[in-house]
Motif scaffolding. Sequence first.
Motif, mmCIF file in Angstrom:
data_model
loop_
_atom_site.group_PDB
_atom_site.id
_atom_site.type_symbol
_atom_site.label_atom_id
_atom_site.label_comp_id
_atom_site.label_asym_id
_atom_site.label_seq_id
_atom_site.Cartn_x
_atom_site.Cartn_y
_atom_site.Cartn_z
ATOM 1 N N LEU A 1 0.053 -2.013 -0.198
ATOM 2 C CA LEU A 1 0.583 -1.069 0.784
ATOM 3 C C LEU A 1 -0.210 0.239 0.778
ATOM 4 O O LEU A 1 -0.450 0.833 1.831
ATOM 5 N N ILE A 2 -0.607 0.698 -0.405
ATOM 6 C CA ILE A 2 -1.436 1.905 -0.500
ATOM 7 C C ILE A 2 -2.748 1.686 0.242
ATOM 8 O O ILE A 2 -3.176 2.525 1.053
ATOM 9 N N LEU A 3 -3.401 0.565 -0.028
ATOM 10 C CA LEU A 3 -4.693 0.286 0.607
ATOM 11 C C LEU A 3 -4.554 0.116 2.118
ATOM 12 O O LEU A 3 -5.373 0.632 2.886
ATOM 13 N N TRP A 4 -3.512 -0.584 2.542
ATOM 14 C CA TRP A 4 -3.297 -0.764 3.973
ATOM 15 C C TRP A 4 -3.045 0.584 4.647
ATOM 16 O O TRP A 4 -3.618 0.907 5.684
ATOM 17 N N GLY A 5 -2.165 1.392 4.048
ATOM 18 C CA GLY A 5 -1.852 2.704 4.612
ATOM 19 C C GLY A 5 -3.064 3.619 4.663
ATOM 20 O O GLY A 5 -3.284 4.331 5.647
ATOM 21 N N ALA A 6 -3.871 3.600 3.607
ATOM 22 C CA ALA A 6 -5.068 4.439 3.566
ATOM 23 C C ALA A 6 -6.073 4.010 4.627
ATOM 24 O O ALA A 6 -6.812 4.841 5.165
ATOM 25 N N ASN A 7 -6.090 2.724 4.937
ATOM 26 C CA ASN A 7 -7.042 2.198 5.906
ATOM 27 C C ASN A 7 -6.577 2.360 7.351
ATOM 28 O O ASN A 7 -7.398 2.510 8.252
ATOM 29 N N HIS A 8 -5.271 2.333 7.581
ATOM 30 C CA HIS A 8 -4.778 2.276 8.953
ATOM 31 C C HIS A 8 -3.910 3.444 9.395
ATOM 32 O O HIS A 8 -3.531 3.509 10.565
ATOM 33 N N CYS A 9 -3.554 4.333 8.492
ATOM 34 C CA CYS A 9 -2.661 5.442 8.834
ATOM 35 C C CYS A 9 -3.223 6.737 8.254
ATOM 36 O O CYS A 9 -3.907 6.713 7.238
ATOM 37 N N PRO A 10 -2.898 7.852 8.870
ATOM 38 C CA PRO A 10 -3.308 9.120 8.254
ATOM 39 C C PRO A 10 -2.502 9.327 6.970
ATOM 40 O O PRO A 10 -1.267 9.334 7.005
ATOM 41 N N THR A 11 -3.187 9.402 5.858
ATOM 42 C CA THR A 11 -2.499 9.518 4.574
ATOM 43 C C THR A 11 -3.112 10.622 3.729
ATOM 44 O O THR A 11 -4.193 11.120 4.023
ATOM 45 N N ALA A 12 -2.428 10.931 2.667
ATOM 46 C CA ALA A 12 -2.911 11.901 1.689
ATOM 47 C C ALA A 12 -2.965 11.222 0.325
ATOM 48 O O ALA A 12 -2.485 11.751 -0.659
ATOM 49 N N VAL A 13 -3.545 10.035 0.286
ATOM 50 C CA VAL A 13 -3.625 9.297 -0.971
ATOM 51 C C VAL A 13 -4.547 10.022 -1.953
ATOM 52 O O VAL A 13 -5.537 10.640 -1.539
ATOM 53 N N ASP A 14 -4.208 9.962 -3.211
ATOM 54 C CA ASP A 14 -5.032 10.538 -4.271
ATOM 55 C C ASP A 14 -6.417 9.901 -4.190
ATOM 56 O O ASP A 14 -6.551 8.682 -4.319
ATOM 57 N N PRO A 15 -7.460 10.700 -3.965
ATOM 58 C CA PRO A 15 -8.800 10.119 -3.797
ATOM 59 C C PRO A 15 -9.285 9.356 -5.024
ATOM 60 O O PRO A 15 -9.989 8.356 -4.894
ATOM 61 N N ASP A 16 -8.897 9.800 -6.217
ATOM 62 C CA ASP A 16 -9.308 9.089 -7.428
ATOM 63 C C ASP A 16 -8.639 7.717 -7.504
ATOM 64 O O ASP A 16 -9.276 6.726 -7.861
ATOM 65 N N LEU A 17 -7.361 7.651 -7.159
ATOM 66 C CA LEU A 17 -6.655 6.375 -7.146
ATOM 67 C C LEU A 17 -7.251 5.455 -6.095
ATOM 68 O O LEU A 17 -7.497 4.274 -6.366
ATOM 69 N N LEU A 18 -7.519 5.981 -4.911
ATOM 70 C CA LEU A 18 -8.089 5.158 -3.843
ATOM 71 C C LEU A 18 -9.446 4.600 -4.253
ATOM 72 O O LEU A 18 -9.716 3.407 -4.065
ATOM 73 N N LYS A 19 -10.258 5.428 -4.856
ATOM 74 C CA LYS A 19 -11.579 4.975 -5.312
ATOM 75 C C LYS A 19 -11.426 3.876 -6.362
ATOM 76 O O LYS A 19 -12.117 2.852 -6.317
ATOM 77 N N GLU A 20 -10.520 4.091 -7.307
ATOM 78 C CA GLU A 20 -10.268 3.098 -8.354
ATOM 79 C C GLU A 20 -9.838 1.761 -7.743
ATOM 80 O O GLU A 20 -10.343 0.700 -8.126
ATOM 81 N N LEU A 21 -8.930 1.818 -6.789
ATOM 82 C CA LEU A 21 -8.428 0.595 -6.164
ATOM 83 C C LEU A 21 -9.504 -0.099 -5.340
ATOM 84 O O LEU A 21 -9.600 -1.327 -5.333
ATOM 85 N N GLN A 22 -10.313 0.672 -4.644
ATOM 86 C CA GLN A 22 -11.352 0.079 -3.811
ATOM 87 C C GLN A 22 -12.491 -0.508 -4.642
ATOM 88 O O GLN A 22 -13.084 -1.508 -4.253
ATOM 89 N N GLU A 23 -12.796 0.102 -5.781
ATOM 90 C CA GLU A 23 -13.892 -0.390 -6.615
ATOM 91 C C GLU A 23 -13.525 -1.660 -7.370
ATOM 92 O O GLU A 23 -14.343 -2.565 -7.484
#
Length: 138
Positions: free
Chosen positions: A97-119
């Motif tokens: 859900l975090i990844l979907w939201g970050a990709n498709h909705c305007p979000t304020a996800v923690d950039p470090d968490l997003l990077k960790e999840l994407q890598e």
Amino acid sequence: MKNLKQRSTCPISTALDVLGDKWSLLILRDIVFAGKSTYGQFLQSGEKIATNVLADRLAMLESHGLLGKTVASDKKSKFTYRLTEKGVDTIPIIVELILWGANHCPTAVDPDLLKELQEDKIASIARHQRLAREKSLT
């Protein structure tokens, strides 16, 4: 807390019977990614959950075996909440859900968490599950 009546035996439907409201998922998110564990900490979340809704969702998550509740060591009238193994199993759902939201909705996800999840999503999920299990043992 109201009793849940299953609408069908479809696995998506039955999962939504437990996790289908936004508050339950946000409480689980706060436990996993913000380290929250007490009623007062959950109340401080940015989404501003009402006290009666929070009490209901915590009770529901506990009754469905996703959370365990213990008396806090520092104050007998305070409880701490931890994920059970069933709750730990929701971490991959929350990550998706975090990844979907970050990709498709305007979000304020923690950039470090997003990077960790994407890598390395698999390693990140495993790490957060391990940390949640460690917290549930303390």
